[in-house]
Design an enzyme around this catalytic site. Structure first.
Site, PDB file in Angstrom:
ATOM      1  N   LYS A  94       0.810  -1.207   0.000  1.00 47.67           N
ATOM      2  CA  LYS A  94       0.000   0.000   0.000  1.00 47.67           C
ATOM      3  C   LYS A  94       0.853   1.270   0.000  1.00 47.67           C
ATOM      4  CE  LYS A  94      -4.345  -1.840   1.621  1.00 47.67           C
ATOM      5  NZ  LYS A  94      -4.026  -3.254   1.944  1.00 47.67           N
TER       6      LYS A  94
HETATM    7  C1  LIG Z   1      -4.728  -4.344   1.502  1.00 49.48           C
HETATM    8  C2  LIG Z   1      -3.999  -5.649   1.476  1.00 49.48           C
HETATM    9  C3  LIG Z   1      -4.380  -6.711   0.606  1.00 49.48           C
HETATM   10  C4  LIG Z   1      -5.589  -6.624  -0.268  1.00 49.48           C
HETATM   11  O1  LIG Z   1      -5.407  -5.769  -1.363  1.00 49.48           O
HETATM   12  P1  LIG Z   1      -6.665  -5.255  -2.201  1.00 49.48           P
HETATM   13  O2  LIG Z   1      -6.118  -4.273  -3.168  1.00 49.48           O
HETATM   14  O3  LIG Z   1      -7.611  -4.644  -1.212  1.00 49.48           O
HETATM   15  O4  LIG Z   1      -7.273  -6.454  -2.873  1.00 49.48           O
HETATM   16  C5  LIG Z   1      -3.591  -7.847   0.571  1.00 49.48           C
HETATM   17  N1  LIG Z   1      -2.520  -7.980   1.378  1.00 49.48           N
HETATM   18  C6  LIG Z   1      -2.135  -7.004   2.230  1.00 49.48           C
HETATM   19  C7  LIG Z   1      -0.949  -7.236   3.109  1.00 49.48           C
HETATM   20  C8  LIG Z   1      -2.846  -5.805   2.316  1.00 49.48           C
HETATM   21  O5  LIG Z   1      -2.453  -4.845   3.171  1.00 49.48           O
END
Ligand SMILES: *Cc1c(COP(=O)(O)O)cnc(C)c1O
Length: 434
Positions: A107
């Site tokens: 993220k």
């Molecule tokens: C947010 C997150 C996901 C999911 O990603 P999306 O884009 O919401 O499908 C998967 N793994 C981790 C570690 C995350 O922080």
């Protein structure tokens, strides 16, 4: 380039407006009016092109005139100024490690890009903007780190008390400066409801310039494409494009991969790897999309019962079920299987995966067993140290703690506690010192 509102196609906005507004009217997500297609020769030559140049080419049409070229080049360079290595795990499986950013989860990419874009847009505004974000764990830290010290932007993070990991809590409560953490006595859903209520409160929106930094914002969604191109740059067997398995919750990440594919990136197939929250796996089996209440799991960032980006996935395939099914499968992995996957990955291949990556690996392994001759990549979306209890339980080995995390543990948590009550939250927003 313009973006249209998926719930109201006549509403069209540029990148700047889409970023500042987040969501269109009638809660519609913004979607690009057209998808750029990159020349085959450019894609074939990625190995000889710098990461910064690749990132700029991928983003420039979407951003259009909203940000001048020189500025955008600087923004994308800062967005990906950490390693994104493709690491071999076994003979036919590699992992794209997306956890080398400042808050150790993928993220960071979206949050770094969005924060810099918004910071740029705010230079020309006469009043500061307040960014609200509800987090179940990783988003809060990434957004805090991305926006820290950005002029003209105040960030308020809502997180559920006692329901995020120790590292996650320190990441979002210790930055200080323009970042405030509200510790809500309630669940993640309560936090999200509080944020949503704000945007339907005319009085508050009149008094405070507000936006949100959740994953449906185009400025968080679109830059995630970049690392799919960086994976191909590092992919050795160019005659055999990879199957890519993406640990999925809100489906923003995989949707960015699908967008890259529509722009010409060679990909054999996508797998949306889910935990027990199996709305999309069920949809691909039955054709019926049935949202559910999210169930808690070991891979908590994927505990989503109604993935908000799935409408974008459908839009990419013109709502055609068969073409979507041909290009994307989805698999649901239980907690027990996730634990076994962490164990196997460690004991057989010496790879310590976090629970989300482990879900991606298992879904990919199953696919490759039934499709001999293919090769794949699973995205490792977080560093295992963010989930130490789970990982250590199944590997039996303590995790190496990165320096960035050691430094966190000496800091002191700083949060305001609030009840899960809208009037309290509203009063807080109206009365805080700015
Ligand atoms: C947010 C997150 C996901 C999911 O990603 P999306 O884009 O919401 O499908 C998967 N793994 C981790 C570690 C995350 O922080």
């Amino acid at each position: 380039m313009l973006f249209y509102n998926l719930n109201k196609p006549s509403e069209k906005v540029d990148f700047k407006t889409a970023t500042i507004q987040g969501l269109g009217s009638e809660k519609g997500l913004f979607f690009p009016e057209r998808i750029p297609v990159f020349p085959v020769s450019w894609i074939a030559d990625l190995e000889n092109i710098s990461n910064e140049e690749i990132a700029w080419v991928v983003m420039k049409d979407y951003v259009g005139h909203s940000i001048p070229e020189k500025m955008l080049r600087q923004i994308v360079a800062e967005t990906i100024d950490f390693d994104i290595p493709l690491v071999r795990v076994s003979e036919n499986i590699s992992t794209l490690e997306l956890f080398h950013g400042p808050t150790l989860a993928f993220k960071d990419v979206g949050a770094r890009f969005m924060s810099r874009c918004l910071g740029y847009f705010m230079q020309h505004q006469d009043r500061p903007i307040t960014v609200l974000v509800a987090t179940s764990g990783d988003t809060g830290g990434a957004v805090a780190s991305g926006f820290l010290g950005v002029e003209g932007v105040e960030v308020v993070i809502l997180y559920p008390s006692g329901k995020v990991s120790a590292v996650q809590e320190l990441q979002l409560t210790t930055p200080g400066q323009n970042i405030t953490a509200l510790e809500v006595n309630g669940s993640f859903d309560d936090c999200q409801t509080l944020v949503k209520q704000v945007f339907s409160d005319p009085e508050l929106n009149e008094k405070i310039f507000l936006t949100s930094a959740n994953s449906i914002n185009v400025a968080r969604w679109l830059p995630q494409q970049i690392y799919y191109f960086l994976a191909w740059k590092q992919w050795k067997n160019k005659s055999k494009p990879p199957v890519i398995s993406v640990p999925s919750g809100n489906f923003g990440n995989i949707c960015a991969g699908l967008l890259a594919y529509h722009s010409g990136l060679p990909v054999n197939h996508f797998i949306a790897a889910c935990n027990v929250n199996a709305v999309v796996p069920a949809f691909l089996k039955t054709g019926i999309y049935q949202p559910v209440k999210a169930k808690p799991s070991l891979s908590n960032a994927m505990d989503v019962g109604d993935p908000s980006n799935f409408v974008r996935v459908m839009a990419l395939f013109n709502a055609q079920f068969e073409p979507l099914k041909k290009m994307m499968s989805s698999e649901s992995i239980t907690d027990e299987e996730t634990g076994d996957a962490i164990k196997t990955l460690y004991s057989e291949y010496g790879y310590a995966a976090d629970p989300h990556g482990a879900v991606g690996w298992l879904a990919l392994s199953r696919w490759l067993k039934s499709h001999p001759g293919q090769e794949g990549i699973f995205l490792e979306t977080a560093h295992p140290v963010k989930f130490p209890e789970i990982v250590e339980k199944f590997t039996g080995k303590p995790i190496d703690v990165p320096v960035a995390v050691q430094e966190l543990f000496v800091k002191k948590k700083n949060s305001f506690r609030i009840p899960a009550d809208y009037e309290d939250f509203k009063n807080y927003l109206l009365n805080r010192k700015r």
